[in-house]
Design a protein around this motif. Structure first.
Motif, PDB file in Angstrom:
ATOM      1  N   UNK A  17      38.520  34.201  42.731  1.00 25.80           N
ATOM      2  CA  UNK A  17      39.408  34.298  41.564  1.00 25.80           C
ATOM      3  C   UNK A  17      39.622  35.757  41.169  1.00 25.80           C
ATOM      4  N   UNK A  18      38.581  36.567  41.255  1.00 19.60           N
ATOM      5  CA  UNK A  18      38.726  37.985  40.920  1.00 19.60           C
ATOM      6  C   UNK A  18      39.613  38.701  41.937  1.00 19.60           C
ATOM      7  N   UNK A  19      39.510  38.333  43.205  1.00 20.20           N
ATOM      8  CA  UNK A  19      40.347  38.953  44.246  1.00 20.20           C
ATOM      9  C   UNK A  19      41.807  38.524  44.132  1.00 20.20           C
ATOM     10  N   UNK A  20      42.078  37.440  43.437  1.00 18.62           N
ATOM     11  CA  UNK A  20      43.461  36.952  43.303  1.00 18.62           C
ATOM     12  C   UNK A  20      44.370  37.993  42.652  1.00 18.62           C
ATOM     13  N   UNK A  21      43.794  38.915  41.902  1.00 17.23           N
ATOM     14  CA  UNK A  21      44.583  39.975  41.268  1.00 17.23           C
ATOM     15  C   UNK A  21      45.047  41.015  42.288  1.00 17.23           C
ATOM     16  N   UNK A  22      44.520  40.965  43.504  1.00 21.27           N
ATOM     17  CA  UNK A  22      44.895  41.854  44.607  1.00 21.27           C
ATOM     18  C   UNK A  22      44.728  43.330  44.271  1.00 21.27           C
ATOM     19  N   UNK A  23      43.627  43.618  43.567  1.00 23.23           N
ATOM     20  CA  UNK A  23      43.255  45.006  43.271  1.00 23.23           C
ATOM     21  C   UNK A  23      41.750  45.131  43.473  1.00 23.23           C
ATOM     22  N   UNK A  24      41.289  46.345  43.605  1.00 18.15           N
ATOM     23  CA  UNK A  24      39.850  46.582  43.696  1.00 18.15           C
ATOM     24  C   UNK A  24      39.189  46.108  42.395  1.00 18.15           C
ATOM     25  N   UNK A  25      37.975  45.572  42.510  1.00 16.59           N
ATOM     26  CA  UNK A  25      37.295  45.078  41.308  1.00 16.59           C
ATOM     27  C   UNK A  25      37.196  46.148  40.227  1.00 16.59           C
ATOM     28  N   UNK A  26      36.952  47.387  40.628  1.00 16.68           N
ATOM     29  CA  UNK A  26      36.827  48.480  39.652  1.00 16.68           C
ATOM     30  C   UNK A  26      38.132  48.739  38.908  1.00 16.68           C
ATOM     31  N   UNK A  27      39.256  48.294  39.470  1.00 14.80           N
ATOM     32  CA  UNK A  27      40.556  48.528  38.847  1.00 14.80           C
ATOM     33  C   UNK A  27      41.014  47.364  37.960  1.00 14.80           C
ATOM     34  N   UNK A  29      41.328  45.025  34.782  1.00 14.40           N
ATOM     35  CA  UNK A  29      41.188  45.185  33.347  1.00 14.40           C
ATOM     36  C   UNK A  29      40.551  43.948  32.727  1.00 14.40           C
ATOM     37  N   UNK A  30      40.283  44.018  31.447  1.00 15.53           N
ATOM     38  CA  UNK A  30      39.650  42.912  30.733  1.00 15.53           C
ATOM     39  C   UNK A  30      40.476  41.629  30.836  1.00 15.53           C
ATOM     40  N   UNK A  36      40.603  35.340  35.365  1.00 19.73           N
ATOM     41  CA  UNK A  36      39.852  34.861  36.534  1.00 19.73           C
ATOM     42  C   UNK A  36      38.710  33.959  36.094  1.00 19.73           C
ATOM     43  N   UNK A  37      38.019  34.341  35.030  1.00 23.17           N
ATOM     44  CA  UNK A  37      36.909  33.533  34.506  1.00 23.17           C
ATOM     45  C   UNK A  37      37.421  32.185  34.008  1.00 23.17           C
TER      46      UNK A  37
END
Length: 85
Positions: A17-27, A29-30, A36-37
């Motif tokens: 779910x976090x990878x679904x944003x297609x950005x590095x985890x460090x990038x 935002x809240x 994702x949560x």
């Protein structure tokens, strides 16, 4: 009937779910992490059928334990792991 994932699969599903944003985890935002949560929280896991056996908890607040105030959010998934005999 749809197969419910086991609790052992939870970390991988949340990471997906976090990878679904297609950005590095460090990038992320809240808002990205929160969404994702929430998507992760909609998934039903193979847990015992007790009230509140599968749920989400969160707490938030501003704390100043070590200096200037900092806003903190803690997200937790709760899964009841009792064996079904």
């Amino acid at each position: 009937m749809t197969r419910r994932p086991s609790v052992d699969e939870a970390v991988g599903l949340l990471e997906g779910e976090l990878r679904a944003a297609q950005r590095a985890l460090a990038d992320l935002g809240a808002e990205d992490v929160w969404q994702a949560f929430l998507r992760f929280g909609r998934q039903l896991f193979d847990v015992s059928e007790v009230p509140d056996g599968d749920g989400l908890l969160f707490q938030y607040g501003t704390y100043s334990f070590d200096g200037s105030p900092t806003f903190t959010v803690d997200l937790t998934a709760v899964r009841d792991l009792r064996r079904r005999w």
